[in-house]
Design a protein around this motif. Structure first.
Motif: not given
Length: 439
Positions: A206-207, A210-213, A361-365, A416-417
């Protein structure tokens, strides 16, 4: 060409004869899925001709022995035991209860494939492709006719298992063989000693997301950090409301495009011929568990549909679910839970929307990530020796690999992003990240 592994060593006429209970004349073998479609198992398609000249089309699912990370997860979390228990125990139990309420001739038409058998090393199911079913395009997104069918499938599953739990009580989960229904992806009933490692891993995923977003949305990124200072607590929030706020069911647990099969027909719409889904069957019950209805509903709607779809079709989708649940519960002659109305369903769904983002973040990736960015093609497993099967990747190493995998897929998969960004912006507009942690 399929490479040899333990399943291929086991496969024979004698094995198939014992599995089917019918003499097998011959069989042929092929791949059971496209490369990259599955990470929790390998699929093999077997066409079996029996002596009376009948044909069975079977899909065998086996652990991913060629990938230490995924194999450690599959073996440690006993996902094959769980899936076999779902098909081999729960489905017959649901059908038996239905007959007891409706009469000996009644048959509960559950939207699941025919089950042939299995154990900790394989699951054997009917190959639905031979009946005209196929997966939808996970990159395109589902249409409302497809989503409506999925909602009806979930309504039937949830109402059936709710009726079963009401009939038999919690004693069914106290049975040793049914302990497998008591785990959640972050809480392993069989290995509570790894809970902390697991929680840290999912929190790290998750972290990273969020860092990528935050690279593009700095203010939103700060909100998302405050929204889930302890990410795994957010991930557990919906699950842990079972019995406290919501009635229990057996959920699917991983309801998304690759775990759904549709049958299509050509219909005329607005003067044009189009392919429209007419039937849906759910597959892959490796994450099924005792929880509440919102786990499936939220996970499906926020990983598989777009903000544009939800704006137009969320209410009709939930209505389709509600109407099916009520209808099927009535067929079981089980009163629906007190207060279970369309209005309550919609309000409680929206109430829990903020919690589901922590899993995105886990599911979508894994769902929309381009596995080609990993630098090597996904291959069938290499030959595995008997001694190798006893080796396990340490859980720290397993989860370290998963963290890297999810970050790499998000960082280098534009689709995905973009989906993660769209969900975050939609929820931010709803004010989901401005409230304190829900209890």
């Amino acid at each position: 060409m399929l490479r040899e592994n333990m399943f291929l060593k086991m496969l024979s006429k004698e094995f198939l004869t014992e599995l089917l209970g019918e003499p097998v004349r011959e069989y042929s073998l092929s791949t059971g899925s496209n490369q990259g479609d599955n990470i929790a198992g390998n699929l093999y398609a077997v066409k079996v001709r029996i002596q009376n000249r009948g044909i069975h089309h079977i899909v065998f699912k086996t652990p991913p022995y060629g990938n230490p990370t995924h194999c450690t997860y599959v073996k440690g979390w006993r996902v094959f035991d769980l899936e076999n228990r779902f098909y081999g125990f729960l489905v017959p139990e649901l059908k038996a209860l239905y007959k007891s309420r409706r009469g000996a001739e009644a048959d509960l038409d559950l939207p699941v494939p025919r089950y042939f058998g299995g154990n900790s090393n394989f699951v054997a199911l009917e190959d639905l492709r031979s009946l005209g079913f196929k997966m939808a395009d996970k990159y395109q997104g589902l249409s409302f006719p497809e989503v409506r069918l999925v909602m009806q499938c979930l309504g039937k599953l949830h109402a059936s298992t709710y009726s079963y739990i009401k009939e038999h009580g919690e004693k069914i989960f106290a049975q040793k063989e049914n302990h497998v229904f008591n785990s959640y992806p972050i809480r392993n009933h069989y290995m509570p000693d790894i809970d902390t490692v697991t929680e840290n891993a999912y929190s790290s995923i998750y972290i990273n997301g969020i860092e990528l977003l935050s690279r593009k949305h700095e203010i939103l990124g700060e909100k998302l950090k405050k929204y889930a200072p302890i990410p795994h607590e957010r991930m557990l929030a919906v699950y842990e409301q079972t019995d406290k706020r919501y009635f229990p069911v057996i959920s699917h647990g991983d309801i998304w495009v690759n775990n759904l099969m549709f049958k299509y027909e050509t219909v005329v719409k607005n003067g044009h011929l189009v392919e429209e889904a007419q039937e849906c069957i759910m597959v892959d019950f490796q994450q099924s568990r005792r929880e509440n209805i919102f786990g499936d509903l939220l996970y499906f709607m926020y990983t598989i549909t777009t903000p544009e779809f939800r704006k137009e079709f969320l209410a009709p989708s939930l209505n389709a679910y509600y109407e099916t649940f009520v209808e099927v519960a009535g067929q079981f002659k089980t009163p629906v839970p007190i207060g279970f109305t369309k209005g309550w369903l919609f309000e409680e769904f929206l109430r829990n929307v903020p919690n589901i983002f922590a899993s995105m973040p886990f599911a979508i990736s894994l769902q929309l990530g381009d596995f080609g960015v990993l630098g090597r093609p996904i291959k069938s497993p290499s030959p595995v020796g008997e001694d190798d099967l006893e080796m396990e990747l340490p859980w720290e190493g397993c989860y370290a690999n998963l963290i890297i995998l999810c970050r790499t897929l998000l960082e280098h998969s534009p689709l995905a992003m973009a989906r993660l960004e769209a969900v975050a912006l939609e929820m931010d507009e709803m004010g989901a990240f401005d409230s304190e942690l829900l209890h």
